[in-house]
Design a protein around this motif. Structure first.
Motif, short mmCIF file in Angstrom:
data_model
loop_
_atom_site.label_atom_id
_atom_site.label_comp_id
_atom_site.label_asym_id
_atom_site.label_seq_id
_atom_site.Cartn_x
_atom_site.Cartn_y
_atom_site.Cartn_z
N ASP A 61 29.00 -35.62 -11.67
CA ASP A 61 29.87 -36.57 -10.21
C ASP A 61 31.20 -36.24 -10.33
OD1 ASP A 61 27.42 -37.99 -10.49
OD2 ASP A 61 27.88 -39.64 -11.45
N LEU A 62 32.25 -35.75 -11.56
CA LEU A 62 33.69 -35.48 -11.17
C LEU A 62 33.54 -34.28 -9.46
CD1 LEU A 62 34.80 -35.62 -14.99
CD2 LEU A 62 34.98 -37.28 -12.72
N VAL A 63 32.29 -33.57 -10.12
CA VAL A 63 32.83 -32.19 -8.70
C VAL A 63 32.17 -32.71 -7.77
CG1 VAL A 63 31.74 -30.37 -8.22
CG2 VAL A 63 31.83 -30.76 -10.89
N LEU A 64 31.14 -33.65 -7.40
CA LEU A 64 30.87 -34.50 -6.37
C LEU A 64 32.83 -35.08 -5.99
CD1 LEU A 64 27.45 -36.36 -6.89
CD2 LEU A 64 28.15 -34.86 -5.14
N VAL A 65 32.87 -35.88 -6.45
CA VAL A 65 34.39 -36.29 -6.13
C VAL A 65 35.50 -35.25 -5.89
CG1 VAL A 65 36.06 -37.28 -7.10
CG2 VAL A 65 34.25 -38.37 -7.43
N LEU A 109 34.05 -34.24 -2.22
CA LEU A 109 34.71 -35.32 -0.71
C LEU A 109 36.03 -35.23 -0.96
CD1 LEU A 109 31.80 -37.65 -1.61
CD2 LEU A 109 32.48 -36.92 -0.23
N ALA A 110 36.28 -35.41 -1.91
CA ALA A 110 38.75 -35.58 -1.73
C ALA A 110 38.64 -33.98 -1.56
CB ALA A 110 38.49 -35.72 -3.24
N GLY A 111 37.78 -32.83 -1.02
CA GLY A 111 38.86 -31.96 -0.73
C GLY A 111 39.84 -31.56 -1.98
N GLY A 112 39.46 -31.51 -3.13
CA GLY A 112 40.37 -30.81 -4.61
C GLY A 112 39.20 -29.87 -4.85
N HIS A 113 39.37 -29.26 -6.84
CA HIS A 113 39.86 -28.26 -6.95
C HIS A 113 39.66 -28.83 -8.96
CE1 HIS A 113 40.42 -25.68 -3.34
NE2 HIS A 113 41.28 -26.68 -3.39
N VAL A 114 38.52 -27.90 -8.85
CA VAL A 114 38.04 -28.31 -10.22
C VAL A 114 37.79 -27.31 -11.71
CG1 VAL A 114 36.13 -28.43 -11.74
CG2 VAL A 114 36.60 -29.31 -8.87
N LEU A 115 39.08 -27.61 -12.44
CA LEU A 115 38.82 -26.76 -13.50
C LEU A 115 38.34 -27.07 -15.12
CD1 LEU A 115 40.70 -24.61 -14.77
CD2 LEU A 115 42.93 -26.53 -16.17
N LEU A 116 37.18 -26.36 -15.05
CA LEU A 116 36.25 -27.09 -16.11
C LEU A 116 36.93 -26.02 -17.39
CD1 LEU A 116 33.48 -25.85 -13.71
CD2 LEU A 116 33.09 -27.92 -15.07
N ARG A 146 43.15 -40.25 -4.17
CA ARG A 146 41.94 -39.80 -2.73
C ARG A 146 40.13 -40.06 -3.89
NH1 ARG A 146 45.80 -35.83 -2.23
NH2 ARG A 146 44.05 -34.58 -3.12
N ALA A 147 40.44 -39.91 -4.63
CA ALA A 147 39.49 -39.70 -6.10
C ALA A 147 39.22 -41.04 -6.49
CB ALA A 147 40.30 -38.83 -7.65
N ALA A 148 39.87 -42.42 -6.36
CA ALA A 148 39.08 -43.12 -6.49
C ALA A 148 38.13 -43.70 -5.58
CB ALA A 148 40.25 -44.16 -6.84
N ARG A 149 38.79 -43.56 -3.76
CA ARG A 149 37.88 -43.91 -2.91
C ARG A 149 36.20 -42.77 -2.91
NH1 ARG A 149 42.89 -43.91 1.77
NH2 ARG A 149 42.00 -46.36 2.24
N ALA A 150 36.71 -41.52 -3.45
CA ALA A 150 35.20 -40.92 -2.86
C ALA A 150 34.68 -41.44 -4.26
CB ALA A 150 36.31 -39.97 -4.41
#
Length: 325
Positions: free
Chosen positions: A37-41, A44-51, A262-266
C-alpha cells in the motif's frame, strides 16, 4: 484513461485501479500488504521509495511485480563502490561504424528502477540519481534527456551491514517520498511462500492491470481529493514540531510537508474516499517523515530513534476531530 476531476468520481476510479494493482502484486508478494500500500501511495503521488531491510525479504520481487502490473519497463542497478555515474545515467561513445558520437542510455531509463544497496555506491554516484529523481530527467555532457513516465525509483539498503557503505546524504534522503520496511513474514505467510514458489515463479504470469499512462492520469487527479483546512494545518503542525523538538538536529523541510500532503491524498483515494482524514496524515507521518530527520548526538546516545520521537510528537499534536460530511 480520462479521469473525472470531481473528487467522488476520481476517488472511485483510483480505488478500483488500486484494487487491481493490489490483487496483481498479491499474486507474487505474500503478506506485505502495508508495504504494498505504501508503494501504491508513492506511485500515485509521483514519489520514490526507500526500502530498508535485510536481504531476502522480497524487495526485488515487489519492484518487479509492480513493473509487470503496470506494463512498464524494469531495470535493476546493483550499486557497488566502483559504480560510476555513467553506469547509471548512460554515456556518449564514439561509434566507428557511423563515425559519430552516439548516446547509450543507462539503466535509469526505465519506468521502475530498483537501486539495489544504494548506500554501497560512492556519494558521487549517489548524487547522479538526484536530478533524475527530482526532475525526471538526466543530463549527460550538457544534453538533457527526459525519463519515461511514470518513473519511480525503489532503492534498497541493508540497515545491518554498514561496513563499506556510504550513508545517503540528507539531500538525497529528502527525495524519497516514503521509507518502509518489508519485514519478515509470519509463519503462516512463510509457509504460503514455500507453496507459491515451489514450481514456476508466479511473477511470470503477472499481466498489466493498469497502464503507465493510466497511472499518470490517476496521479494527476489527486488534487480533486478534498483536504479540510484543519487537516492541512494538522499536517503542517506535525512537520513544524520536528523543527522545534530538542531531539532533532535537523527537522523536516517544507518539501516534507508537501510530501505528507500528497501522500495523504493518495491514501484517501486508494481507500475510495474523496476527502482526507486526520488518520491518513497520522498513519503516513512515520514513513514520510522519519528518514528526513537528523537526530542530535545526545538523542542517538540515549538509543532513541526518529520513529520514537515522532511517536511522541504525534501524541502531543492535537488531532482534528470532525470529518467532512
Amino acid at each position: 484513461m480520462t479521469v473525472a476531476r470531481d473528487g467522488a468520481s476520481a476517488a472511485a476510479t483510483i480505488h478500483q485501479a488500486a484494487e487491481r494493482l493490489r490483487a496483481s502484486v498479491g499474486q507474487v508478494v505474500v503478506g506485505a500488504e502495508q508495504a504494498v500500500d505504501l508503494v501504491l501511495v508513492a506511485l500515485l503521488a509521483g514519489g520514490h521509495v526507500l526500502l530498508e531491510d535485510v536481504p531476502g525479504t522480497g524487495k526485488t520481487l515487489m519492484a518487479r511485480s509492480f513493473a509487470a502490473s503496470i506494463g512498464g519497463s524494469f531495470r535493476r542497478i546493483q550499486f557497488t563502490p566502483d559504480l560510476m555515474p555513467t553506469d547509471v545515467l548512460g554515456l556518449n561513445y564514439y561509434s566507428q561504424g557511423t563515425g559519430k558520437f552516439e548516446f547509450r542510455p543507462g539503466p535509469i531509463e526505465a519506468n521502475v528502477v530498483l537501486a539495489d544497496e544504494i548506500n554501497r555506491a560512492t556519494p558521487r554516484t549517489q548524487s547522479a540519481l538526484l536530478e533524475a529523481m527530482e526532475e525526471r530527467q538526466v543530463t549527460v555532457d550538457g544534453e538533457t534527456r527526459p525519463l519515461p513516465t511514470p518513473f519511480v525509483v525503489l532503492a534498497t539498503q541493508n540497515p545491518i551491514e554498514l561496513e563499506g557503505t556510504f550513508p545517503l546524504p540528507e539531500a538525497q534522503l529528502d527525495r524519497f517520498l516514503v521509507r518502509l520496511k518489508v519485514g519478515y513474514p509470519t509463519e503462516e505467510n512463510e509457509v504460503a511462500i514455500l507453496r507459491r514458489f515451489e514450481g514456476r515463479s508466479p511473477l511470470s504470469s503477472v499481466q498489466p492491470v493498469v497502464s503507465g499512462a493510466d497511472l499518470v492520469a490517476l496521479g494527476e487527479a489527486l488534487p480533486s481529493i478534498h483536504v479540510e483546512d484543519d487537516v492541512a494545518e494538522y499536517a503542517v503542525a506535525i512537520v513544524r514540531a520536528t523543527r522545534s523538538h530538542g531531539a532533532f538536529e535537523l527537522g523536516a523541510s517544507p518539501r516534507a510537508s508537501l510530501a505528507l500532503f500528497r501522500a495523504a491524498r493518495a491514501r484517501a483515494a486508494i481507500e475510495g474516499r474523496d476527502y482526507v482524514r486526520p488518520d491518513d496524515v497520522k498513519t503516513l507521518a512515520q514513513p514520510v517523515l522519519a528518514h528526513r530527520l537528523l537526530l542530535s548526538s545526545n538523542t542517538r546516545l540515549r538509543g532513541r530513534t526518529a520513529e520514537d520521537v515522532l511517536d511522541e510528537i504525534l501524541r502531543d499534536v492535537p488531532v482534528p476531530v470532525a470529518d467532512p460530511a
